[in-house]
Design a protein around this motif. Structure first.
Motif, mmCIF file in Angstrom:
data_model
loop_
_atom_site.group_PDB
_atom_site.id
_atom_site.type_symbol
_atom_site.label_atom_id
_atom_site.label_comp_id
_atom_site.label_asym_id
_atom_site.label_seq_id
_atom_site.Cartn_x
_atom_site.Cartn_y
_atom_site.Cartn_z
ATOM 1 N N ARG A 22 1.039 5.582 -0.698
ATOM 2 C CA ARG A 22 0.310 6.838 -0.821
ATOM 3 C C ARG A 22 1.304 7.925 -1.242
ATOM 4 O O ARG A 22 1.998 8.495 -0.394
ATOM 5 C CB ARG A 22 -0.354 7.195 0.508
ATOM 6 N N ASP A 69 0.851 -1.187 0.000
ATOM 7 C CA ASP A 69 0.000 0.000 0.000
ATOM 8 C C ASP A 69 0.890 1.240 0.000
ATOM 9 O O ASP A 69 1.706 1.428 0.908
ATOM 10 C CB ASP A 69 -0.897 -0.012 1.248
ATOM 11 N N ARG A 74 -12.035 5.704 -8.247
ATOM 12 C CA ARG A 74 -11.211 4.529 -7.999
ATOM 13 C C ARG A 74 -11.188 3.655 -9.247
ATOM 14 O O ARG A 74 -12.211 3.455 -9.901
ATOM 15 C CB ARG A 74 -11.740 3.725 -6.812
ATOM 16 N N ALA A 88 -4.476 -4.489 -8.814
ATOM 17 C CA ALA A 88 -3.905 -3.154 -8.612
ATOM 18 C C ALA A 88 -5.043 -2.147 -8.472
ATOM 19 O O ALA A 88 -5.973 -2.139 -9.290
ATOM 20 C CB ALA A 88 -3.008 -2.770 -9.775
ATOM 21 N N THR A 89 -4.967 -1.310 -7.438
ATOM 22 C CA THR A 89 -6.013 -0.334 -7.153
ATOM 23 C C THR A 89 -5.401 1.057 -7.064
ATOM 24 O O THR A 89 -4.364 1.244 -6.419
ATOM 25 C CB THR A 89 -6.732 -0.656 -5.831
ATOM 26 N N VAL A 90 -6.049 2.024 -7.699
ATOM 27 C CA VAL A 90 -5.650 3.427 -7.625
ATOM 28 C C VAL A 90 -6.897 4.240 -7.298
ATOM 29 O O VAL A 90 -7.945 4.063 -7.929
ATOM 30 C CB VAL A 90 -5.040 3.925 -8.953
ATOM 31 N N GLU A 111 -9.638 -0.211 -10.586
ATOM 32 C CA GLU A 111 -9.037 -1.489 -10.208
ATOM 33 C C GLU A 111 -8.744 -2.297 -11.474
ATOM 34 O O GLU A 111 -9.614 -2.425 -12.346
ATOM 35 C CB GLU A 111 -9.976 -2.288 -9.302
ATOM 36 N N TRP A 117 -3.617 10.786 -3.408
ATOM 37 C CA TRP A 117 -3.520 9.550 -4.177
ATOM 38 C C TRP A 117 -3.249 8.365 -3.251
ATOM 39 O O TRP A 117 -2.515 8.467 -2.281
ATOM 40 C CB TRP A 117 -2.398 9.638 -5.208
ATOM 41 N N ARG A 118 -3.840 7.220 -3.600
ATOM 42 C CA ARG A 118 -3.572 5.981 -2.881
ATOM 43 C C ARG A 118 -3.502 4.839 -3.888
ATOM 44 O O ARG A 118 -4.345 4.733 -4.782
ATOM 45 C CB ARG A 118 -4.661 5.677 -1.865
ATOM 46 N N THR A 119 -2.488 4.001 -3.759
ATOM 47 C CA THR A 119 -2.354 2.840 -4.637
ATOM 48 C C THR A 119 -2.153 1.592 -3.786
ATOM 49 O O THR A 119 -1.599 1.657 -2.688
ATOM 50 C CB THR A 119 -1.164 3.002 -5.601
ATOM 51 N N GLN A 120 -2.612 0.477 -4.317
ATOM 52 C CA GLN A 120 -2.433 -0.798 -3.622
ATOM 53 C C GLN A 120 -2.226 -1.897 -4.656
ATOM 54 O O GLN A 120 -2.907 -1.946 -5.683
ATOM 55 C CB GLN A 120 -3.648 -1.131 -2.752
#
Length: 694
Positions: free
Chosen positions: A441, A439, A505, A492-494, A507, A446-449
């Motif tokens: 940031r 995870d 969001r 992958a998530t943004v 994915e 912005w946040r990505t995982q």
């Protein structure tokens, strides 16, 4: 990640002030969120944020959280851990499966909600590890009595009015909270349509059928719970539920065969079910952390009777009757220990043991002229399926930097499964399921995982049992040799906040699958659930939740959820690549809502393409009502009383279905018949009253 603090809330998000319950009309727009120093990486919405929607219960609040899509979990998944949805209450998952998250949230009065927190899944336990979003509903510690009353009346195209309703009360006394709810769900539908059977390739008419279906789906339930909260790692919960349901269908079917005798066939289905559930958990301090023991017991009983009669001027000339009696039992114990250890690590480990049993008895009879019955012996129509399963897991995570976190886990699952009765089968299955989640940031919201994990699907015990489908004139075989499909999954998530309190969001996912669960031929000439070879599943999933005030639409909000999928596996008949059965290539749902003081209105659209099922001798392609559009209007008499008028399927769109038949099976590329079905339930109107008190 940002912490959103609404409407002049106190500087500390952990303040335990009572939620707002002012009696004045709600504002036209929610309080604007503001930035605050991040003491935690959860996004927090105080209760004031939701006042503009005049929510009656916690479900209304959860549905209004920007960018959050409620996932109720999977009731049919065996065990406790794998059935989790994406909502916890005061940091703990409810110890219930038959009571869905929607049901549990609907019986919590909105005025008892202190705030909502949205964070990554690993913050809330092993059941949620790898999820990009989990919502924590924090309830007020205020004492006293509160509750909800909901009543609805619905009118369908036949002119029949169907009432339904529910009531719940919540009492807080010291550290204990008691909740009791009961309700009656009732839905009546009249559906009209026709079937057209044509010969291929000529297109000549073979048979025409005119059908009218009358459905009634009823469910009555009563449930209660007790919760004890004495501080961190000192809590206990107990819950129980009983429900009884009855689904009834009566069909009139006027059949016009070309060159044959006109018939007036009839079909009746009476499906009854009984559900029982008792669950609970207790958490206590242990070795510097918390030790939680969860216990759950469920039972579901079905009693189905289905009769199809072929008639000429009311005289029975033949038909079929099927009865199904089955009992499904589950017992689960789950023990979990978790704590934060030095150097910033958080660890969690535990064991889950489960016993599951299905005792099924299916009997199919041929009805002869005059009413006599002859038993038809189906393969595997009486069987008992039992499974003993043990699962052990270990998870650990750590912040590598203020904006970078890594979580990893390893699960070992072992099960022994037996089938007895018409067939004998036994197997022992063992799986290792590793998982890694990163995870990051990068800033500016912005946040990505990125997650990588191995998953193993569960087997549905019903797939082991044969049964006829009288509405479709076919038999689905049972397969006692079915194996669970397994896959390596990458996701992958943004995501990023937009337009103040909005969210966007995206994915991207890919699954490399072994032993794809689909449909395979049986030695008896039927087809059954079974395993194909290797396959793939790629998808893109997006969410847009946008407030529209900046565009001049006061109180307006647009929410869009969409998915595009691509699947591929080798077909066992044609040996060509094709899509999986029962997978939608795309799905789109969009909702516009505008809240204006005491009034609100909105429109909802749902669309998806036809979904093919690849069977032994046919390709069955149901297509739902698309576009399916509902429109609603709300009047808020006061912040606690709301009337909602909804018009369903405003365009009166019919559902369709195409069935293409091959002989002897689909290895012959040239079909010989095509059946087209059309069903229209028309528009329906519903008026709902919701009132909260306390």
């Amino acid at each position: 990640m940002r912490i959103l603090i609404s409407g002049g809330a106190a500087a500390s998000i952990l303040a335990s002030a009572s939620p707002a319950n002012a009696q004045d009309a709600p504002p036209a727009d929610p309080p604007a969120p503001v930035e605050a120093p991040a003491a935690t990486d959860r996004t927090v919405y105080q209760a004031d944020f939701f006042r503009t929607y005049s929510p009656a219960n916690a479900l209304d609040i959860v549905r209004r959280v920007p960018g959050f899509t409620l996932d109720s979990g999977a009731q049919d998944v065996r065990g406790f851990g794998g059935a989790a949805g994406n909502v916890v209450i005061n940091g703990a998952r409810p110890t219930s499966k038959n009571d869905t998250l929607e049901t549990i949230l609907a019986r919590i009065p909105a005025q008892r909600v202190l705030r909502v927190e949205v964070g990554r899944g690993d913050q809330f336990g092993a059941e949620f590890a790898g999820r990009a979003q989990v919502l924590n509903l924090v309830l007020s510690a205020a004492g006293g009595l509160a509750g909800n009353i909901e009543a609805e009346v619905r009118r369908d195209v036949s002119g029949q009015f169907t009432p339904q309703g529910s009531a719940s009360v919540l009492l807080r006394r010291g550290p204990s909270t008691f909740n009791l709810s009961a309700g009656w769900n009732d839905r009546h539908t009249l559906e009209e349509g026709s079937d057209t059977l044509t010969a291929l390739p000529s297109g000549a008419l073979v048979e025409f059928r005119r059908k009218v279906n009358e459905y009634s789906d009823q469910l009555g339930f009563i449930s209660g719970s007790w919760a004890l909260d004495e501080g961190e790692n000192r809590s206990a919960h107990l819950n129980g539920r009983f429900a009884i349901g009855d689904f009834f269908l009566f069909q009139t079917n006027d059949v016009f065969p070309v060159g044959g005798t006109i018939r007036d066939d009839r079909l009746a289905q009476d499906f009854r079910r009984y559900e029982y559930e008792l669950g609970g958990d207790i958490t206590r301090p242990f070795l510097g952390g918390g030790l939680r023991l969860v216990g759950l017991a469920t039972r579901r009983t079905r009693e189905n009777v289905e009769t199809s009669l072929n008639r000429i001027q009311g005289d029975v000339i033949g038909g079929l009757e099927q009865t199904i009696e089955d009992v499904r039992d589950e017992r689960v114990l789950r023990l979990v220990w978790s704590r934060n250890v030095p150097n910033g690590w958080s660890v969690e480990t535990g064991l889950e043991g489960a016993f599951n049993r299905l005792d099924s008895d299916v009997r199919l009879f041929e009805i002869e002229p005059g009413g006599g019955r002859t038993l038809i012996d189906l393969p595997i129509d009486q069987a008992v399926v039992e499974e003993y399963r043990l699962e052990g897991f270990f998870n650990a995570g750590r912040n590598l930097a203020p904006n970078l976190r890594v979580d990893a886990g390893l699960t070992f699952e072992a099960s022994r499964l037996t089938v007895s009765g018409d067939t004998e089968a036994e197997r022992v299955l063992r799986f290792l399921k590793p998982r890694l989640v990163i995870d990051w940031r990068p800033g500016d919201g912005w946040r990505t995982q990125l997650s990588i994990q191995r998953t193993v699907a569960q087997l549905d015990f019903v797939d082991f049992i044969s049964a006829a489908e009288l509405t479709n004139d076919r038999v689905t075989g049972g397969n006692a040799e079915l194996l669970p499909q397994r896959a390596w999954e990458v996701l992958a998530t943004v995501e990023r906040p937009i337009l103040g309190d909005g969210q966007v969001r995206l994915e991207l996912g890919y699954q490399a699958i072994q032993l794809v669960q689909d449909r395979v031929p049986t030695p008896e000439g039927f087809d059954a659930p079974g395993n194909l070879g290797n396959g793939r599943h790629a998808f893109i999933r997006g969410t847009l939740d946008a407030p529209l005030g900046r565009f001049g639409i006061r109180g307006g909000r647009l929410t869009v959820n969409g998915t595009i999928r691509d699947t591929s596996v080798e077909d066992p008949y044609t040996h060509r690549q094709r899509a999986f059965s029962n997978f939608q290539e795309w799905q789109l749902e969009a909702t516009f809502r505008q809240d204006l003081e005491r009034f609100a209105w909105g429109i909802n659209y749902f669309g998806s393409p036809a979904v093919p099922f690849y069977r032994r001798n046919e390709i069955d392609v149901p297509n739902g009502m698309e576009p399916f559009v509902n429109i609603f209007g709300e009047y808020r008499m006061n912040p606690r009383t709301t009337f909602t008028l909804t018009v369903e399927n405003i365009f009166g769109v019919a559902g369709t279905r195409g069935r293409t038949f091959f002989t002897p099976d689909r290895s012959n590329p040239n079909p010989f018949q095509f059946e087209f079905r059309e069903r229209n339930a028309h528009r329906a109107v519903a008026l709902r009253l919701r009132h909260s008190f306390g």
